[in-house]
Scaffold this motif. Sequence first.
Motif, PDB file in Angstrom:
ATOM      1  N   VAL A  20      25.128  22.026  20.728  1.00  0.00           N
ATOM      2  CA  VAL A  20      25.917  20.581  21.017  1.00  0.00           C
ATOM      3  C   VAL A  20      27.451  21.078  21.111  1.00  0.00           C
ATOM      4  CG1 VAL A  20      26.499  18.348  20.134  1.00  0.00           C
ATOM      5  CG2 VAL A  20      23.913  19.287  20.077  1.00  0.00           C
ATOM      6  N   ALA A  21      27.806  21.882  20.068  1.00  0.00           N
ATOM      7  CA  ALA A  21      29.358  22.203  20.409  1.00  0.00           C
ATOM      8  C   ALA A  21      29.498  22.893  21.542  1.00  0.00           C
ATOM      9  CB  ALA A  21      29.673  23.000  18.998  1.00  0.00           C
ATOM     10  N   VAL A  22      28.660  23.915  22.061  1.00  0.00           N
ATOM     11  CA  VAL A  22      29.045  24.413  23.203  1.00  0.00           C
ATOM     12  C   VAL A  22      29.047  23.529  24.462  1.00  0.00           C
ATOM     13  CG1 VAL A  22      27.963  26.311  24.852  1.00  0.00           C
ATOM     14  CG2 VAL A  22      28.148  26.869  22.112  1.00  0.00           C
ATOM     15  N   VAL A  23      28.029  22.703  24.472  1.00  0.00           N
ATOM     16  CA  VAL A  23      28.055  21.982  25.447  1.00  0.00           C
ATOM     17  C   VAL A  23      29.326  20.790  25.438  1.00  0.00           C
ATOM     18  CG1 VAL A  23      26.663  19.596  26.552  1.00  0.00           C
ATOM     19  CG2 VAL A  23      25.495  21.935  25.822  1.00  0.00           C
ATOM     20  N   SER A  24      29.588  20.145  24.362  1.00  0.00           N
ATOM     21  CA  SER A  24      30.849  19.607  23.916  1.00  0.00           C
ATOM     22  C   SER A  24      31.971  20.523  24.562  1.00  0.00           C
ATOM     23  CB  SER A  24      30.772  19.002  22.620  1.00  0.00           C
ATOM     24  OG  SER A  24      31.944  18.337  22.249  1.00  0.00           O
ATOM     25  N   SER A  25      32.152  21.777  24.086  1.00  0.00           N
ATOM     26  CA  SER A  25      33.376  22.535  24.757  1.00  0.00           C
ATOM     27  C   SER A  25      33.326  22.523  26.034  1.00  0.00           C
ATOM     28  CB  SER A  25      33.495  23.823  24.017  1.00  0.00           C
ATOM     29  OG  SER A  25      33.203  23.736  22.479  1.00  0.00           O
ATOM     30  N   ILE A  26      32.265  22.704  26.869  1.00  0.00           N
ATOM     31  CA  ILE A  26      32.198  22.955  28.170  1.00  0.00           C
ATOM     32  C   ILE A  26      32.644  21.640  28.615  1.00  0.00           C
ATOM     33  CG2 ILE A  26      30.702  23.547  30.099  1.00  0.00           C
ATOM     34  CD1 ILE A  26      29.374  25.134  28.579  1.00  0.00           C
ATOM     35  N   LEU A  27      32.105  20.363  28.240  1.00  0.00           N
ATOM     36  CA  LEU A  27      32.648  18.991  28.809  1.00  0.00           C
ATOM     37  C   LEU A  27      33.899  18.978  28.481  1.00  0.00           C
ATOM     38  CD1 LEU A  27      29.345  17.003  27.765  1.00  0.00           C
ATOM     39  CD2 LEU A  27      29.821  17.884  30.198  1.00  0.00           C
ATOM     40  N   ASN A  28      34.465  19.268  27.413  1.00  0.00           N
ATOM     41  CA  ASN A  28      35.667  19.105  26.972  1.00  0.00           C
ATOM     42  C   ASN A  28      36.777  19.841  27.994  1.00  0.00           C
ATOM     43  OD1 ASN A  28      35.411  17.094  25.139  1.00  0.00           O
ATOM     44  ND2 ASN A  28      35.253  18.352  23.443  1.00  0.00           N
ATOM     45  N   LEU A  29      36.471  21.116  28.342  1.00  0.00           N
ATOM     46  CA  LEU A  29      36.945  22.235  29.084  1.00  0.00           C
ATOM     47  C   LEU A  29      37.217  21.544  30.432  1.00  0.00           C
ATOM     48  CD1 LEU A  29      38.284  24.807  29.537  1.00  0.00           C
ATOM     49  CD2 LEU A  29      36.018  25.739  30.114  1.00  0.00           C
ATOM     50  N   LEU A  30      35.830  21.183  31.076  1.00  0.00           N
ATOM     51  CA  LEU A  30      35.750  20.784  32.503  1.00  0.00           C
ATOM     52  C   LEU A  30      36.112  19.398  32.839  1.00  0.00           C
ATOM     53  CD1 LEU A  30      32.944  23.044  33.499  1.00  0.00           C
ATOM     54  CD2 LEU A  30      35.189  23.817  33.597  1.00  0.00           C
ATOM     55  N   VAL A  31      35.874  18.595  31.929  1.00  0.00           N
ATOM     56  CA  VAL A  31      35.644  17.148  32.222  1.00  0.00           C
ATOM     57  C   VAL A  31      36.692  16.216  31.386  1.00  0.00           C
ATOM     58  CG1 VAL A  31      34.301  14.931  32.734  1.00  0.00           C
ATOM     59  CG2 VAL A  31      33.221  17.249  33.046  1.00  0.00           C
ATOM     60  N   PHE A  32      36.497  16.234  30.188  1.00  0.00           N
ATOM     61  CA  PHE A  32      37.029  15.169  29.271  1.00  0.00           C
ATOM     62  C   PHE A  32      38.458  15.679  28.648  1.00  0.00           C
ATOM     63  CE2 PHE A  32      32.573  14.405  28.260  1.00  0.00           C
ATOM     64  CZ  PHE A  32      32.431  13.483  28.942  1.00  0.00           C
ATOM     65  N   GLY A  33      38.743  16.873  28.882  1.00  0.00           N
ATOM     66  CA  GLY A  33      40.029  17.775  28.326  1.00  0.00           C
ATOM     67  C   GLY A  33      41.103  17.451  29.079  1.00  0.00           C
ATOM     68  N   TRP A  34      40.811  16.924  30.456  1.00  0.00           N
ATOM     69  CA  TRP A  34      41.997  16.985  31.513  1.00  0.00           C
ATOM     70  C   TRP A  34      42.928  15.847  31.081  1.00  0.00           C
ATOM     71  CZ3 TRP A  34      43.018  20.401  34.873  1.00  0.00           C
ATOM     72  CH2 TRP A  34      42.079  21.279  35.295  1.00  0.00           C
ATOM     73  N   VAL A  35      42.680  14.995  30.503  1.00  0.00           N
ATOM     74  CA  VAL A  35      43.741  13.983  29.845  1.00  0.00           C
ATOM     75  C   VAL A  35      44.845  14.601  29.099  1.00  0.00           C
ATOM     76  CG1 VAL A  35      44.025  11.779  28.681  1.00  0.00           C
ATOM     77  CG2 VAL A  35      41.952  11.961  30.165  1.00  0.00           C
ATOM     78  N   GLU A  36      43.915  15.483  27.932  1.00  0.00           N
ATOM     79  CA  GLU A  36      45.002  16.152  27.241  1.00  0.00           C
ATOM     80  C   GLU A  36      45.790  17.076  27.744  1.00  0.00           C
ATOM     81  OE1 GLU A  36      42.719  17.838  23.923  1.00  0.00           O
ATOM     82  OE2 GLU A  36      41.904  15.783  23.462  1.00  0.00           O
ATOM     83  N   TYR A  37      45.051  17.771  28.945  1.00  0.00           N
ATOM     84  CA  TYR A  37      45.936  18.855  29.427  1.00  0.00           C
ATOM     85  C   TYR A  37      47.236  18.092  30.409  1.00  0.00           C
ATOM     86  CZ  TYR A  37      41.611  21.526  29.058  1.00  0.00           C
ATOM     87  OH  TYR A  37      40.545  22.003  28.461  1.00  0.00           O
ATOM     88  N   PHE A  38      46.949  16.978  30.885  1.00  0.00           N
ATOM     89  CA  PHE A  38      47.827  16.340  31.717  1.00  0.00           C
ATOM     90  C   PHE A  38      48.939  15.865  30.782  1.00  0.00           C
ATOM     91  CE2 PHE A  38      49.845  12.341  33.675  1.00  0.00           C
ATOM     92  CZ  PHE A  38      50.149  13.143  34.816  1.00  0.00           C
ATOM     93  N   ASN A  39      48.557  15.400  29.716  1.00  0.00           N
ATOM     94  CA  ASN A  39      49.747  14.844  28.517  1.00  0.00           C
ATOM     95  C   ASN A  39      50.516  16.143  27.996  1.00  0.00           C
ATOM     96  OD1 ASN A  39      48.895  12.303  28.578  1.00  0.00           O
ATOM     97  ND2 ASN A  39      47.335  12.482  26.872  1.00  0.00           N
TER      98      ASN A  39
END
Length: 565
Positions: A20-39
């Motif tokens: 689950v951590a790996v899947v969550s990390s991939i999702l954060n990397l490719l999808v959900f993490g873009w908000v943080e990257y943009f900030n």
Amino acid sequence: MSEFLGFAWELLAKVVYNVVAVVSSILNLLVFGWVEYFNIFMTYFTTFDLVGKIGAVILFAMLIAVPMLIVAILVHRYRINRRLHRDDTSNKALYREIGRLNKQVLDLMDEKNKLLALKVNAMGGTKQIPYVGASALADDHLPTVGNVVGAAAGAGAPAGEGVTAAVVSGNASLALDGEGVKDAAAAMAKATVEAKTLAEEKEIAQANRFPKLSLVDLKYRDWESPVYDDAISLEDFVDSFRAFACSQMKLYYTPEIIRRFVAGMAASKLLILEGISGTGKTSLPYSFSRYLDNPATIVSVQPSFRDRTEVLGYFNEFSKRFNETEFLRAVYEAGLRQDPSMIVLDEMNLARVEYYFAEILSVLEMPSHDEWVLDLVPTQWAADPKGLHDGKLTIPDSLWFIGTANNDDSTFTITDKVYDRAIPIELNERADAFECEPHERVHVTADHLQYLFQKAKVEYVIDDELLQKMHKLDQYLQTRFKLAFGNRIIKQMYDFIPVYVACGGTELGGMDYIIARKVLKKFESMNVSFVRDEMKGLIEYIEKTFGEGGLPDSVMYLQRIQNFY
């Protein structure tokens, strides 16, 4: 046991947690993490100088490009796999269909061989011919009674009686006397000649690059020409054809149409029959050729005709054979006959005549018949037909080309270039039926027909007064309409009118027809308003020069054009 369950639970829980951590990390990397990257990007972007801002934009663009590239690769691989799966499915269906068709072919071949065996058995023989399967057709050779059943043995005759021969035919044995033996021998000789001819045809088809033309050579190798009638006159020639068409073919033509047709043959090697459907455009040359006992070749022109290969064929470099056409075969065969031959181009203006017939039109314009040559192949081969010389075919002087034409939305307009070289004949009305005595075919040579044409030019010289009137009309047309007769039309007129008179017509009638169909026809391509304004004056000049009613066909043609415009 409780300790083992605890161990298993803790171990599996850790594995699931890591997944689950790996899947969550991939999702954060490719999808959900873009908000943080943009900030983060916006936080530092305002503090950078120009170089730093450019570097930040480039770095952020690269970060965006990586996941997009990954997604594009995955989508592309998915589409390829899906296409391959679909193609594989289609190929399997295609293979199944091919197998089914192959089975049907084999079944049909077996059925055909069974029918052949039944047919040969029905022909006779003391023994039944067995069915030999699909392999019987492997060498394209059909079994016969002679080579399957075998010859029958002869029987002795009692003393005091004539010697007889026993011949097995059908399912019965018949006793033949001496005369019957001769008939049987003649039949056997005929069968031998036919078998030899078939073998030669098969050899020609396999080893010759002009198989059709070589078969024509074989056909005329032992051909005996009929007895030709060299005493017939042109007027009798026309009258007897009209009687033949009526009595033998139930076709009816007026004497005027036949006169124009025969006189047109004297003036040009190309005749164009125009008119509405059902008036006998195709049947006229066909019945005329039947009257000469040399049936015409009918070539149906297709809208796809574009160049000379459509009528003459072409050499196939892959198969090393010439793709021959019926048109080419007819031209070649005409050179082996003495009587007139005809090729009918049915619906000739479904394609552009000046495209597919251009070379033949140019060749026929050559003043010497020795120049009427068509190039087929660049070199001569030893096995080529005897009528070809250095790969060239000469158009015989005994050949005429007859074109039929309709004027509707599905056809092309025949250009002046073609009309100038041809003799157009209009068939817009059907002749009334009439009764006549039966009349047989006639046999005349093309040389005799040409002799009759030349004889008519000597016996029926065009009157000088009529020629002067024609020259006056020519000058009037040049002055008012910039329209001239031209050397070709003048020559055709000198060839047409004497033969027209010899066939029973009049000088004025022949000139009237040529002027209307060869000269005045050019008005159809001129300016509409100019033609309409000047037409009345031209009609008055014609009636003044040739007399009222002197050129009725020309006046009627002009009035029709005037009313049309």
